[in-house]
Design a protein around this motif. Structure first.
Motif, mmCIF file in Angstrom:
data_model
loop_
_atom_site.group_PDB
_atom_site.id
_atom_site.type_symbol
_atom_site.label_atom_id
_atom_site.label_comp_id
_atom_site.label_asym_id
_atom_site.label_seq_id
_atom_site.Cartn_x
_atom_site.Cartn_y
_atom_site.Cartn_z
ATOM 1 N N ASN A 12 -14.050 -7.371 7.665
ATOM 2 C CA ASN A 12 -13.187 -6.939 7.247
ATOM 3 C C ASN A 12 -13.624 -5.908 6.502
ATOM 4 O OD1 ASN A 12 -11.291 -8.131 8.956
ATOM 5 N ND2 ASN A 12 -10.429 -9.435 6.745
ATOM 6 N N ARG B 277 -6.924 -6.367 -2.602
ATOM 7 C CA ARG B 277 -6.217 -5.589 -3.550
ATOM 8 C C ARG B 277 -5.452 -6.190 -4.438
ATOM 9 N NH1 ARG B 277 -4.649 -1.552 0.934
ATOM 10 N NH2 ARG B 277 -3.328 -2.707 0.604
ATOM 11 N N ALA C 110 0.919 -1.419 -0.061
ATOM 12 C CA ALA C 110 -0.067 -0.460 0.022
ATOM 13 C C ALA C 110 1.291 1.201 0.188
ATOM 14 C CB ALA C 110 -1.024 -0.025 1.014
ATOM 15 N N MET D 84 -4.898 -2.323 14.864
ATOM 16 C CA MET D 84 -5.797 -2.172 14.433
ATOM 17 C C MET D 84 -6.990 -1.656 15.266
ATOM 18 S SD MET D 84 -6.768 -2.634 9.916
ATOM 19 C CE MET D 84 -5.607 -3.929 9.609
ATOM 20 N N SER E 264 -0.739 -12.651 3.312
ATOM 21 C CA SER E 264 -1.611 -13.069 3.582
ATOM 22 C C SER E 264 -2.503 -12.312 2.476
ATOM 23 C CB SER E 264 -2.273 -12.565 5.227
ATOM 24 O OG SER E 264 -2.429 -11.030 5.430
HETATM 25 C C1 DP6 Z 1 -0.453 -1.860 7.212
HETATM 26 C C2 DP6 Z 1 -0.868 -2.780 6.655
HETATM 27 O O1 DP6 Z 1 -0.091 -3.436 5.320
HETATM 28 C C3 DP6 Z 1 -2.286 -2.798 7.010
HETATM 29 C C4 DP6 Z 1 -2.678 -4.753 6.182
HETATM 30 O O2 DP6 Z 1 -3.285 -5.810 6.355
HETATM 31 P P1 DP6 Z 1 -4.057 -6.734 6.726
HETATM 32 O O3 DP6 Z 1 -5.302 -6.492 5.357
HETATM 33 O O4 DP6 Z 1 -3.019 -7.522 7.275
HETATM 34 O O5 DP6 Z 1 -5.076 -6.804 7.828
HETATM 35 P P2 DP6 Z 1 -6.318 -8.272 7.798
HETATM 36 O O6 DP6 Z 1 -7.069 -7.111 7.151
HETATM 37 O O7 DP6 Z 1 -6.953 -7.860 9.531
HETATM 38 O O8 DP6 Z 1 -5.995 -9.434 7.918
HETATM 39 C C5 DP6 Z 1 -1.469 -1.679 5.646
HETATM 40 C C6 DP6 Z 1 -2.112 -1.700 3.851
HETATM 41 O O9 DP6 Z 1 -1.456 -3.039 3.131
HETATM 42 O O10 DP6 Z 1 -2.929 -1.629 3.349
#
Ligand code: DP6
Ligand code: ATP
Length: 388
Positions: free
Chosen positions: A28, A158, A15, A212, A121
């Motif tokens: 989610n 994404r 991201a 989060m 993941s």
């Molecule tokens: C900081 C991040 O990478 C957080 C990613 O969170 P996840 O998608 O791993 O969380 P869950 O929905 O709980 O599985 C920012 C991002 O990828 O946008």
């Protein structure tokens, strides 16, 4: 015994405008929209093969050669959604096999460390959902399928597209409008490169989900971020991508990484993802951009200390030249002719900085999920490598 199989690969995405915060934990659903760049599967990818047969009494998952539990609510939610879409097809056409009623065997391999803050993941759930959608011959488009991947892991939605991707947060309570969309394909801005400095490949301290939850419940700054900062930044970043304006894109990317880590620090108890090495890398990139008089490189950090540095191909010799100067002792430079790099920069940094980095992955923007002719599953529906 008839065994139906399918295989697909899916990419990692990193991201540039971060997803951090859920308004609904079980679906989610995020508290803000986000944007990412999909990375090339030549360097980082998940390959997943799936098999369905009347003889499989239960669902099973082998991840990187090991039998894993399928008991998590997230995986169960993905499988239930996919089965229900398949069942719709079966109810309309009685001639197709009743795959929705069969057990599923899922065999998956990540070609990079799992659960090390390298978005395993995201690639993992995207590959799982895409390979089963292929097995079930579902007619839904990628945005529709992305809603199922989202239930596995938010950021996974994404990974259903290549190039530049947005996850629109949506407003509905059932999540039907919270999906990924393409901002621009890989072909629009193909010269975007990424250098990943793997600062640690240990399992991380605070998992994204619980981090989060803590931030949403305790940070005041977070309210400012989701209400005032992100909505405006989301539009600006999309426009910068459409204009291929790296200076703006890079500026917003770095600002957003810092904003995300600021709300982590503002949480109670505070969440620390950056370490000293991460902070020194941040300084190095700011110094480089200052010397150049414009932004040619942009860092971003997820829920861990690893740095991802985006830059355009035309600035590779300068950007990688500086990184090479400080990290030439680290593995990962093999695919590049390092003699061509410009290491003349007199930017000063800690000469021992390389000790905090275990590996460098040089990659670039890439394609979305792909069909695969390579299968990890044999004709009995068991993993080819280990059959336990
Ligand atoms: C900081 C991040 O990478 C957080 C990613 O969170 P996840 O998608 O791993 O969380 P869950 O929905 O709980 O599985 C920012 C991002 O990828 O946008
Ligand atoms: N190929 C895969 N197939 C199915 N599930 C997977 C796959 N790869 C990873 N996962 C799931 O994702 C979990 C790792 O997610 P986690 O969020 O902890 O790490 P990460 O994705 O590497 O880090 P981050 O999301 O912060 O970038 C694994 O424990 C597993 O449950």
């Amino acid at each position: 015994m008839t065994v139906y199989t399918a295989s697909a690969t899916a990419p990692v995405n990193i991201a540039t405008l971060k997803y951090w915060g859920k308004r609904d934990k079980s679906l989610n659903l995020p508290t803000n929209s986000s944007i990412s760049v999909t990375l090339s599967q030549n360097d980082l990818r998940t390959l997943t093969s799936v098999a369905a047969s009347e003889d499989f009494k239960e669902d099973k998952l082998w991840l990187n050669g090991k039998l894993e539990s399928l008991e998590s609510e997230r995986t169960k939610a993905c499988l239930a959604d996919l089965r229900s879409l398949r069942q719709e097809l079966e109810s309309k056409d009685s001639s197709i096999p009743k795959l929705s009623q069969f057990g599923l065997h899922i065999v998956s391999e990540n070609n990079f460390p799992t659960a090390a803050g390298l978005a395993s993941s995201a690639a993992g759930f995207a590959a799982l959902v895409v390979s089963i959608a292929k097995l079930y011959q579902l007619p839904q488009n990628m945005s529709e399928i992305s809603k199922i991947a989202r239930k596995g892991s938010g950021s996974a939605c994404r990974s259903l597209f290549g190039g530049y991707v947005a996850w629109e947060m949506g407003q509905e309570t059932n999540g039907e409008d919270s999906k990924a969309v393409e901002v621009a394909p890989l072909s629009h801005w193909p010269n975007m490169k990424a250098a990943i400095l793997v600062v640690s490949d240990d399992k991380k301290d605070t998992p994204s989900t619980s981090g989060m939850q803590t931030t949403v419940a305790t940070s005041d700054l977070f309210q400012w971020r989701i209400k005032e900062v992100v909505p405006k930044r989301f539009d600006e970043m999309k426009e910068s991508i459409l204009r291929k304006d790296f200076a703006t894109f890079g500026d917003l990317t770095m600002k957003d990484s810092n904003s995300f880590h600021a709300v982590c620090l503002d949480s109670t108890p505070p969440i620390f993802y950056l370490n000293d090495t991460s902070k020194k890398i941040i300084k190095l990139i700011h110094e480089l951009n200052k010397r150049e008089g414009k932004i040619i490189a942009a860092y971003t950090f997820d829920a861990g200390p690893n740095a991802v540095i985006y830059y355009e191909q035309e600035n590779e010799l300068k950007v990688l030249g500086l990184i090479y100067k400080y990290f030439n002792k680290v593995n990962g430079w093999e695919k590049l002719d390092t003699k061509t790099l410009d290491t003349s920069s007199d930017i000063q940094a800690d000469p021992e900085l390389y000790k905090g980095v275990s590996k460098i992955i040089l990659t670039e923007v890439g394609q979305g999920p792909q069909d695969s002719t390579e299968s990890l599953i044999n004709d009995k529906g068991l993993p080819k490598a280990v059959a336990n």
